[in-house]
Design a protein around this motif. Structure first.
Motif, PDB file in Angstrom:
ATOM      1  N   PRO A  38       0.819  -1.215   0.000  1.00  0.00           N
ATOM      2  CA  PRO A  38       0.000   0.000   0.000  1.00  0.00           C
ATOM      3  C   PRO A  38       0.857   1.271   0.000  1.00  0.00           C
ATOM      4  N   THR A  39       0.344   2.303  -0.623  1.00  0.00           N
ATOM      5  CA  THR A  39       1.018   3.600  -0.678  1.00  0.00           C
ATOM      6  C   THR A  39       0.577   4.497   0.470  1.00  0.00           C
ATOM      7  N   LEU A  40      -0.675   4.402   0.853  1.00  0.00           N
ATOM      8  CA  LEU A  40      -1.224   5.310   1.860  1.00  0.00           C
ATOM      9  C   LEU A  40      -1.141   4.758   3.276  1.00  0.00           C
ATOM     10  N   SER A  41      -0.006   4.214   3.639  1.00  0.00           N
ATOM     11  CA  SER A  41       0.190   3.733   5.008  1.00  0.00           C
ATOM     12  C   SER A  41       0.394   4.933   5.931  1.00  0.00           C
TER      13      SER A  41
ATOM     14  N   LYS B 293      -5.975  -1.822  -6.702  1.00  0.00           N
ATOM     15  CA  LYS B 293      -4.629  -1.235  -6.769  1.00  0.00           C
ATOM     16  C   LYS B 293      -4.664   0.166  -7.394  1.00  0.00           C
ATOM     17  N   LYS B 294      -5.600   0.977  -6.891  1.00  0.00           N
ATOM     18  CA  LYS B 294      -5.753   2.341  -7.395  1.00  0.00           C
ATOM     19  C   LYS B 294      -5.769   3.324  -6.240  1.00  0.00           C
ATOM     20  N   ILE B 295      -5.271   4.536  -6.513  1.00  0.00           N
ATOM     21  CA  ILE B 295      -5.321   5.618  -5.544  1.00  0.00           C
ATOM     22  C   ILE B 295      -6.170   6.728  -6.136  1.00  0.00           C
ATOM     23  N   TYR B 296      -7.091   7.211  -5.323  1.00  0.00           N
ATOM     24  CA  TYR B 296      -8.020   8.256  -5.731  1.00  0.00           C
ATOM     25  C   TYR B 296      -7.772   9.518  -4.925  1.00  0.00           C
ATOM     26  N   LYS B 297      -7.979  10.656  -5.554  1.00  0.00           N
ATOM     27  CA  LYS B 297      -7.921  11.940  -4.866  1.00  0.00           C
ATOM     28  C   LYS B 297      -9.318  12.551  -4.921  1.00  0.00           C
TER      29      LYS B 297
ATOM     30  N   GLU C 220      -7.189   4.692  -1.000  1.00  0.00           N
ATOM     31  CA  GLU C 220      -6.558   3.621  -1.772  1.00  0.00           C
ATOM     32  C   GLU C 220      -7.452   2.394  -1.771  1.00  0.00           C
ATOM     33  N   ASP C 221      -7.717   1.874  -2.956  1.00  0.00           N
ATOM     34  CA  ASP C 221      -8.442   0.617  -3.104  1.00  0.00           C
ATOM     35  C   ASP C 221      -7.384  -0.458  -3.324  1.00  0.00           C
ATOM     36  N   THR C 222      -7.102  -1.226  -2.278  1.00  0.00           N
ATOM     37  CA  THR C 222      -6.020  -2.208  -2.362  1.00  0.00           C
ATOM     38  C   THR C 222      -6.386  -3.411  -3.225  1.00  0.00           C
TER      39      THR C 222
ATOM     40  N   ASP D 199     -14.201  20.333  -5.899  1.00  0.00           N
ATOM     41  CA  ASP D 199     -14.971  21.157  -6.836  1.00  0.00           C
ATOM     42  C   ASP D 199     -16.074  20.360  -7.537  1.00  0.00           C
ATOM     43  N   SER D 200     -15.739  19.136  -7.942  1.00  0.00           N
ATOM     44  CA  SER D 200     -16.736  18.304  -8.627  1.00  0.00           C
ATOM     45  C   SER D 200     -17.382  17.286  -7.692  1.00  0.00           C
ATOM     46  N   ALA D 201     -16.899  17.225  -6.443  1.00  0.00           N
ATOM     47  CA  ALA D 201     -17.404  16.274  -5.442  1.00  0.00           C
ATOM     48  C   ALA D 201     -17.312  14.834  -5.938  1.00  0.00           C
ATOM     49  N   THR D 202     -16.190  14.522  -6.596  1.00  0.00           N
ATOM     50  CA  THR D 202     -15.962  13.168  -7.100  1.00  0.00           C
ATOM     51  C   THR D 202     -14.518  12.742  -6.836  1.00  0.00           C
ATOM     52  N   ASP D 203     -14.299  11.450  -6.969  1.00  0.00           N
ATOM     53  CA  ASP D 203     -12.943  10.898  -6.909  1.00  0.00           C
ATOM     54  C   ASP D 203     -12.292  10.985  -8.276  1.00  0.00           C
ATOM     55  N   GLU D 204     -10.987  11.224  -8.287  1.00  0.00           N
ATOM     56  CA  GLU D 204     -10.196  11.144  -9.515  1.00  0.00           C
ATOM     57  C   GLU D 204      -9.101  10.111  -9.303  1.00  0.00           C
ATOM     58  N   ILE D 205      -8.948   9.200 -10.244  1.00  0.00           N
ATOM     59  CA  ILE D 205      -7.863   8.222 -10.135  1.00  0.00           C
ATOM     60  C   ILE D 205      -6.555   8.941 -10.438  1.00  0.00           C
ATOM     61  N   VAL D 206      -5.629   8.931  -9.463  1.00  0.00           N
ATOM     62  CA  VAL D 206      -4.340   9.596  -9.682  1.00  0.00           C
ATOM     63  C   VAL D 206      -3.208   8.591  -9.900  1.00  0.00           C
ATOM     64  N   ILE D 207      -3.390   7.364  -9.412  1.00  0.00           N
ATOM     65  CA  ILE D 207      -2.388   6.309  -9.616  1.00  0.00           C
ATOM     66  C   ILE D 207      -3.124   4.990  -9.795  1.00  0.00           C
ATOM     67  N   ASP D 208      -2.686   4.207 -10.780  1.00  0.00           N
ATOM     68  CA  ASP D 208      -3.268   2.893 -11.031  1.00  0.00           C
ATOM     69  C   ASP D 208      -2.139   1.885 -11.172  1.00  0.00           C
ATOM     70  N   TYR D 209      -1.942   1.071 -10.124  1.00  0.00           N
ATOM     71  CA  TYR D 209      -0.882   0.061 -10.153  1.00  0.00           C
ATOM     72  C   TYR D 209      -1.297  -1.195 -10.913  1.00  0.00           C
ATOM     73  N   GLY D 210      -2.514  -1.227 -11.412  1.00  0.00           N
ATOM     74  CA  GLY D 210      -2.995  -2.377 -12.170  1.00  0.00           C
ATOM     75  C   GLY D 210      -2.798  -2.238 -13.673  1.00  0.00           C
TER      76      GLY D 210
END
Length: 163
Positions: free
Chosen positions: A24-27, A83-87, A78-80, A91-102
């Motif tokens: 995981p990245t977000l430890s 294997k994706k990280i969302y920010k 982080e969705d382990t 402003d849009s009240a949504t998640d944006e995928i910023v990293i995809d390890y898959g």
């Protein structure tokens, strides 16, 4: 029967050697030290870390904060399994995928508004552990458990280096 048992053991061994546990990245407490080059010998250094769980729309996010400033840089989750990280984009009240390890070779991903194509992936020793590396070219890549090669979680468009 003996041959079947040996075949099963060999098959298990091959698949278990190739399977890598996700890092995981977000430890809690992970910290990134960044050097930002502005050119002509001008640069700045800063650090940020993740901590504190925060609930947004019934999901758990971690705050990314500067070490010398209480300002929140962003909220990440982080969705382990995927294997994706969302920010969280407030402003849009949504998640944006910023990293995809898959990602795999040939997949596309948008970094700083530019679509990139994955040219290769590999597991190699990085920061003391075997980690998945997803390459877009020779110098832009994701490192499992670390993030973007230039700046970890923060993809700013600047030329930055993780120290």
């Amino acid at each position: 029967m003996k041959k079947l048992v040996i075949l099963c053991l060999l098959t298990y061994h091959v698949f278990s050697v190739n399977a890598q546990a996700y890092i995981p990245t977000l430890s809690e407490g992970n910290k990134w030290d960044i050097w930002r080059n502005f050119g002509m010998g001008s640069f700045s250094e800063f650090s940020y870390f993740v901590r504190c769980d925060t609930f947004i729309n019934n999901r758990i996010y971690k705050k990314a904060m500067y070490t010398n400033n209480p300002k929140v840089i962003g909220y990440f989750r982080e969705d382990t399994l995927l294997k994706k990280i969302y920010k969280w984009n407030k402003d849009s009240a949504t998640d944006e995928i910023v990293i995809d390890y898959g990602l795999r070779k040939g997949d596309t991903f948008v970094i700083s508004g530019t679509q990139k194509v994955v040219d290769s992936t590999s597991y190699k020793l990085s920061f003391g552990k075997m980690r998945n590396h997803i390459y877009f070219n020779n110098f832009q890549y994701f490192v499992e458990g670390i993030g973007y090669s230039f700046s970890g979680l923060l993809i700013s468009g600047y030329y930055e280096t993780i120290l």
